[in-house]
Design an enzyme around this catalytic site. Sequence first.
Site, PDB file in Angstrom:
ATOM      1  N   ASP A   1       0.745  -1.373   0.071  1.00 45.33           N
ATOM      2  CA  ASP A   1       0.014   0.028   0.035  1.00 45.33           C
ATOM      3  C   ASP A   1       0.968   1.173  -0.138  1.00 45.33           C
ATOM      4  O   ASP A   1       1.939   1.308   0.155  1.00 45.33           O
ATOM      5  CB  ASP A   1      -1.206  -0.098   1.438  1.00 45.33           C
ATOM      6  CG  ASP A   1      -0.448  -0.207   2.627  1.00 45.33           C
ATOM      7  OD1 ASP A   1       0.968  -0.357   2.519  1.00 45.33           O
ATOM      8  OD2 ASP A   1      -0.866  -0.664   3.381  1.00 45.33           O
TER       9      ASP A   1
ATOM     10  N   ASN B   1      -7.599  -2.734  13.926  1.00 46.66           N
ATOM     11  CA  ASN B   1      -8.808  -3.340  13.579  1.00 46.66           C
ATOM     12  C   ASN B   1      -8.676  -4.170  12.797  1.00 46.66           C
ATOM     13  O   ASN B   1      -9.954  -4.529  12.128  1.00 46.66           O
ATOM     14  CB  ASN B   1      -9.567  -1.953  13.085  1.00 46.66           C
ATOM     15  CG  ASN B   1      -8.810  -1.561  11.828  1.00 46.66           C
ATOM     16  OD1 ASN B   1      -7.886  -2.049  11.303  1.00 46.66           O
ATOM     17  ND2 ASN B   1      -9.404  -0.371  11.119  1.00 46.66           N
TER      18      ASN B   1
ATOM     19  N   HIS C   1      -7.172  -4.610  10.134  1.00 45.29           N
ATOM     20  CA  HIS C   1      -6.876  -4.332   8.572  1.00 45.29           C
ATOM     21  C   HIS C   1      -5.597  -5.100   8.455  1.00 45.29           C
ATOM     22  O   HIS C   1      -4.470  -5.122   8.944  1.00 45.29           O
ATOM     23  CB  HIS C   1      -6.988  -2.841   7.872  1.00 45.29           C
ATOM     24  CG  HIS C   1      -5.811  -2.252   8.717  1.00 45.29           C
ATOM     25  ND1 HIS C   1      -5.882  -0.989   9.063  1.00 45.29           N
ATOM     26  CD2 HIS C   1      -4.513  -2.386   8.540  1.00 45.29           C
ATOM     27  CE1 HIS C   1      -4.825  -0.354   9.346  1.00 45.29           C
ATOM     28  NE2 HIS C   1      -3.986  -1.252   9.124  1.00 45.29           N
TER      29      HIS C   1
ATOM     30  N   GLU D   1      -9.608  -1.548   5.241  1.00 52.57           N
ATOM     31  CA  GLU D   1     -10.194  -1.458   6.394  1.00 52.57           C
ATOM     32  C   GLU D   1     -11.700  -1.947   6.365  1.00 52.57           C
ATOM     33  O   GLU D   1     -12.240  -2.405   5.493  1.00 52.57           O
ATOM     34  CB  GLU D   1     -10.541   0.299   6.369  1.00 52.57           C
ATOM     35  CG  GLU D   1      -9.310   1.165   6.293  1.00 52.57           C
ATOM     36  CD  GLU D   1      -8.579   1.139   7.768  1.00 52.57           C
ATOM     37  OE1 GLU D   1      -8.612   0.275   8.627  1.00 52.57           O
ATOM     38  OE2 GLU D   1      -8.315   2.365   7.901  1.00 52.57           O
TER      39      GLU D   1
HETATM   40  C1  GLP Z   1      -0.388   0.602   8.387  1.00 49.73           C
HETATM   41  C2  GLP Z   1       0.034  -0.436   7.365  1.00 49.73           C
HETATM   42  C3  GLP Z   1      -0.185  -2.060   7.660  1.00 49.73           C
HETATM   43  C4  GLP Z   1       0.467  -2.279   8.946  1.00 49.73           C
HETATM   44  C5  GLP Z   1      -0.350  -1.318  10.045  1.00 49.73           C
HETATM   45  C6  GLP Z   1       0.459  -1.713  11.130  1.00 49.73           C
HETATM   46  O1  GLP Z   1      -1.727   0.728   8.732  1.00 49.73           O
HETATM   47  N1  GLP Z   1      -0.714  -0.044   6.138  1.00 49.73           N
HETATM   48  O2  GLP Z   1       0.247  -2.851   6.420  1.00 49.73           O
HETATM   49  O3  GLP Z   1       0.185  -3.629   8.960  1.00 49.73           O
HETATM   50  O4  GLP Z   1       0.078  -0.123   9.819  1.00 49.73           O
HETATM   51  O5  GLP Z   1       1.331  -1.212  11.749  1.00 49.73           O
HETATM   52  P1  GLP Z   1       2.575  -1.188  12.912  1.00 49.73           P
HETATM   53  O6  GLP Z   1       3.227  -2.559  12.297  1.00 49.73           O
HETATM   54  O7  GLP Z   1       3.281   0.014  13.114  1.00 49.73           O
HETATM   55  O8  GLP Z   1       1.560  -1.793  14.130  1.00 49.73           O
END
Ligand code: GLP
Length: 247
Positions: free
Chosen positions: A66, A135, A137, A142
Amino acid sequence: MEIKIFKTEEAAAVAAGRYINNFVKKNPKAVIGLATGSTPLSLYNEMIKGCKEGVDYSGVTTFNLDEYVGLPVTHNESYRSFMNRNLFSQININIRNTFVPDGMSADLETQCTDYEERIRSAGGIDIQVLGIGSNGHIGFNEPPAPFDSRTSVIELTEQTINDNARFFDSKEEVPKRAISMGVQTIMDARCCMLLAYGSGKTSALKGAIEEVPDTMNPASALQNHPNVTFYLDEAAASLITKQVREF
Ligand code: GLP
């Protein structure tokens, strides 16, 4: 689904890193799907170590999950800049074979269909690295996230904007939209590895692993994937009661 629980994040990252480094040794033209956020950083350090010890990444192609809409590559928090800084500049990959959706494109819809086409013409993804949002995702899919979705522009939820505000000077600076591979795009990968550490992910993981698959927890779609492994530390796995392998 294989659930592996490790005493520490470091131990999980070493195991996940060994898996990817060995795969690349055997498959020099591997296609790897990559993720951002704080979670994959320790895995990327293992890939960097592997490369220093002789694993050859020069034939590897990568596709990131993404990218924020509207953040230029020069912005520290754009996912392209994150990937260049934390991985690509530190391994011998050909930067032209690293793909991240272009969130600055004037035609975002075409950008999304082109991204899908590019993944297809690379032969599909061998290993998709995933984190998980609080959440549930995956990528930026989402809830409610249709399980048949393809790469598209996503409106970020308030929860995700709050979670990601820590990377920006203020919450107002967090982009409101992103381009993300869809749930089906992720499910098409031949192997998925989901990494999660710490107590902030416990209920998202419980839903993903132990509850009936539901679009309100996008990661629960992975229950229908034929080859998925979760790499968790003990804190992240504290609500999991299913049969697991402890390391
Ligand atoms: C972002 C990314 C996700 C990732 C999430 C969790 O939203 N788009 O791909 O899994 O963050 O982030 P973290 O690893 O910092 O908890």
